[in-house]
Write a protein that holds these residues in place. Structure first.
Motif, mmCIF file in Angstrom:
data_model
loop_
_atom_site.group_PDB
_atom_site.id
_atom_site.type_symbol
_atom_site.label_atom_id
_atom_site.label_comp_id
_atom_site.label_asym_id
_atom_site.label_seq_id
_atom_site.Cartn_x
_atom_site.Cartn_y
_atom_site.Cartn_z
ATOM 1 N N LEU A 130 0.834 -1.197 0.000
ATOM 2 C CA LEU A 130 0.000 0.000 0.000
ATOM 3 C C LEU A 130 0.870 1.249 0.000
ATOM 4 N N TYR A 131 0.449 2.237 -0.778
ATOM 5 C CA TYR A 131 1.144 3.530 -0.780
ATOM 6 C C TYR A 131 0.185 4.663 -0.415
ATOM 7 N N LYS A 132 -0.957 4.729 -1.073
ATOM 8 C CA LYS A 132 -1.934 5.799 -0.823
ATOM 9 C C LYS A 132 -3.329 5.204 -0.795
ATOM 10 N N LEU A 133 -4.133 5.657 0.144
ATOM 11 C CA LEU A 133 -5.477 5.110 0.277
ATOM 12 C C LEU A 133 -6.380 6.147 0.915
ATOM 13 N N ASP A 134 -7.612 6.229 0.438
ATOM 14 C CA ASP A 134 -8.591 7.144 1.022
ATOM 15 C C ASP A 134 -9.639 6.362 1.797
ATOM 16 N N LEU A 135 -9.971 6.862 2.968
ATOM 17 C CA LEU A 135 -11.025 6.310 3.810
ATOM 18 C C LEU A 135 -12.214 7.259 3.764
ATOM 19 N N GLU A 136 -13.346 6.773 3.270
ATOM 20 C CA GLU A 136 -14.547 7.599 3.240
ATOM 21 C C GLU A 136 -15.406 7.294 4.458
ATOM 22 N N THR A 137 -15.837 8.342 5.135
ATOM 23 C CA THR A 137 -16.644 8.197 6.349
ATOM 24 C C THR A 137 -17.920 9.015 6.222
ATOM 25 N N LEU A 138 -19.049 8.392 6.534
ATOM 26 C CA LEU A 138 -20.333 9.076 6.573
ATOM 27 C C LEU A 138 -20.796 9.100 8.030
ATOM 28 N N PHE A 139 -20.868 10.297 8.603
ATOM 29 C CA PHE A 139 -21.268 10.483 9.999
ATOM 30 C C PHE A 139 -22.693 11.010 10.024
ATOM 31 N N THR A 140 -23.585 10.310 10.726
ATOM 32 C CA THR A 140 -25.005 10.660 10.739
ATOM 33 C C THR A 140 -25.495 10.861 12.165
ATOM 34 N N LEU A 141 -26.155 11.983 12.402
ATOM 35 C CA LEU A 141 -26.857 12.206 13.665
ATOM 36 C C LEU A 141 -28.280 11.689 13.488
ATOM 37 N N VAL A 142 -28.614 10.632 14.215
ATOM 38 C CA VAL A 142 -29.899 9.966 14.008
ATOM 39 C C VAL A 142 -30.959 10.380 15.021
ATOM 40 N N ASN A 143 -30.549 10.910 16.169
ATOM 41 C CA ASN A 143 -31.512 11.351 17.177
ATOM 42 C C ASN A 143 -30.886 12.459 18.030
ATOM 43 N N PRO A 144 -31.311 13.710 17.830
ATOM 44 C CA PRO A 144 -32.324 14.159 16.873
ATOM 45 C C PRO A 144 -31.847 13.954 15.434
ATOM 46 N N PRO A 145 -32.800 13.775 14.494
ATOM 47 C CA PRO A 145 -32.439 13.455 13.111
ATOM 48 C C PRO A 145 -31.936 14.679 12.360
ATOM 49 N N VAL A 146 -30.729 15.099 12.651
ATOM 50 C CA VAL A 146 -30.184 16.327 12.080
ATOM 51 C C VAL A 146 -29.734 16.128 10.636
ATOM 52 N N GLY A 147 -29.107 14.994 10.331
ATOM 53 C CA GLY A 147 -28.649 14.754 8.970
ATOM 54 C C GLY A 147 -27.295 14.076 8.940
ATOM 55 N N SER A 148 -26.717 13.949 7.737
ATOM 56 C CA SER A 148 -25.459 13.234 7.539
ATOM 57 C C SER A 148 -24.462 14.120 6.812
ATOM 58 N N LYS A 149 -23.186 13.787 7.006
ATOM 59 C CA LYS A 149 -22.142 14.462 6.262
ATOM 60 C C LYS A 149 -21.013 13.482 5.985
ATOM 61 N N ALA A 150 -20.515 13.488 4.743
ATOM 62 C CA ALA A 150 -19.432 12.589 4.361
ATOM 63 C C ALA A 150 -18.122 13.356 4.289
ATOM 64 N N ALA A 151 -17.041 12.680 4.623
ATOM 65 C CA ALA A 151 -15.703 13.252 4.511
ATOM 66 C C ALA A 151 -14.753 12.161 4.055
ATOM 67 N N THR A 152 -13.733 12.537 3.299
ATOM 68 C CA THR A 152 -12.737 11.590 2.829
ATOM 69 C C THR A 152 -11.404 11.914 3.487
ATOM 70 N N VAL A 153 -10.848 10.946 4.194
ATOM 71 C CA VAL A 153 -9.592 11.120 4.909
ATOM 72 C C VAL A 153 -8.487 10.426 4.124
ATOM 73 N N GLY A 154 -7.464 11.157 3.738
ATOM 74 C CA GLY A 154 -6.379 10.583 2.953
ATOM 75 C C GLY A 154 -5.283 10.003 3.830
ATOM 76 N N ILE A 155 -4.755 8.862 3.427
ATOM 77 C CA ILE A 155 -3.685 8.192 4.162
ATOM 78 C C ILE A 155 -2.548 7.875 3.203
ATOM 79 N N GLN A 156 -1.341 8.277 3.561
ATOM 80 C CA GLN A 156 -0.152 7.860 2.822
ATOM 81 C C GLN A 156 0.612 6.869 3.694
ATOM 82 N N PHE A 157 0.926 5.700 3.150
ATOM 83 C CA PHE A 157 1.535 4.620 3.925
ATOM 84 C C PHE A 157 2.919 4.315 3.376
#
Length: 275
Positions: A130-157
């Motif tokens: 492995l040299y480079k890899l992206d981790l995609e994360t979707l964080f959701t507030l479910v109660n109260p149901p506020v909504g979701s947001k995605a972010a991509t975290v880059g990793i160099q190995f």
């Protein structure tokens, strides 16, 4: 290596609530996450010991992507997988992500939202790692149901070549076993912020994120750009966790009695690693 940061800003407005005084205070929030390593042919690559970098074509196996990486375990997001491995069948290194759900207590402790396990094996000379890899994360507030947001975290190995004398290992070398492998991670997940207005005034809530090294991982360097170098010992299984915390502070501006105006400002960061 040049890092390119793409910053997007979006505002999500939530319906207005009418309630009692205690409705202006949110004691806790339930959350859920989905995370996975991206095998889309864009956000991953491998490297040989001689420094040659291979961009992975779309596909989940070495036969399909041509770079020696194998992705398994669908993560519930497009082209995202729980596990990625590399190396030979009898010496296979890898990364696994476990997505967590839980509750954030206002002004409470940090809570784990994801657990990353790195299996650090001594792979065969000449193998692609492995040299480079992206981790995609979707964080959701479910109660109260506020909504979701995605972010991509880059990793160099950096899978370091191993020598019989640890003194000859590339820097940083923190253990006396083989040559330590290193991660360069720019974990700059922006905080999620929103304001609740009620009869007794306004309160600002902030959800912050951070990375916490666990067993077998040493945080070596914190760089001015916010990136960190994590060092892992050869021949070990080690872990690091993603954490979130919910805090609240009073806002001095007056509020309308009996009305809750809830708005959420989210920042989504995508960091891509570009040669």
């Amino acid at each position: 290596m040049k890092f390119k940061t793409l910053l997007s800003v979006s505002a999500l407005s939530i319906a207005t609530f009418i309630g009692s005084a205690q409705a202006a205070i949110i004691p806790a929030m339930d959350f859920a996450t989905q995370s996975g390593w991206l095998a889309d042919g864009v956000n991953s690559s491998s490297k040989q010991a001689n420094g040659t970098v291979f961009d992975c074509a779309a596909g989940t196996t070495d036969a399909a992507n041509g770079c020696g990486l194998t992705f398994t375990g669908a993560a519930g997001l497009p082209n995202a997988y729980d596990t990625v491995t590399w190396g030979s069948s009898n010496a296979k290194s890898g990364l696994n992500i476990v997505s967590q759900a839980g509750t954030l207590v206002t002004n409470g402790d940090w809570v784990q939202t994801g657990l990353i396990t790195h299996s650090n094996k001594t792979i065969l000379a000449g193998s692609r790692s492995l040299y480079k890899l992206d981790l995609e994360t979707l964080f959701t507030l479910v109660n109260p149901p506020v909504g979701s947001k995605a972010a991509t975290v880059g990793i160099q190995f950096n899978e370091t070549p191993n020598t019989s004398n640890p003194a000859n290992c590339p820097i940083p070398q923190l253990s006396g076993t083989g040559c330590d492998d290193t991660f360069l991670i720019k974990l700059n997940l922006p905080a999620i912020k929103f304001v609740v207005a009620g009869p007794e005034g306004k309160e600002q809530y902030t959800i912050s994120f951070k990375l916490n090294p666990l067993s077998g991982v040493t945080q070596s360097v914190v760089n001015p750009d916010g990136s960190i170098v994590l060092v892992t010992t050869e021949g070990t299984v080690n872990q690091l966790e993603l954490l979130a915390q919910l805090t609240m502070s009073k806002v001095s501006a007056p509020a309308t009695v009996g009305m809750l105006g809830l708005s959420l400002i989210m920042l989504g960061l995508r960091r891509r690693n570009k040669q």
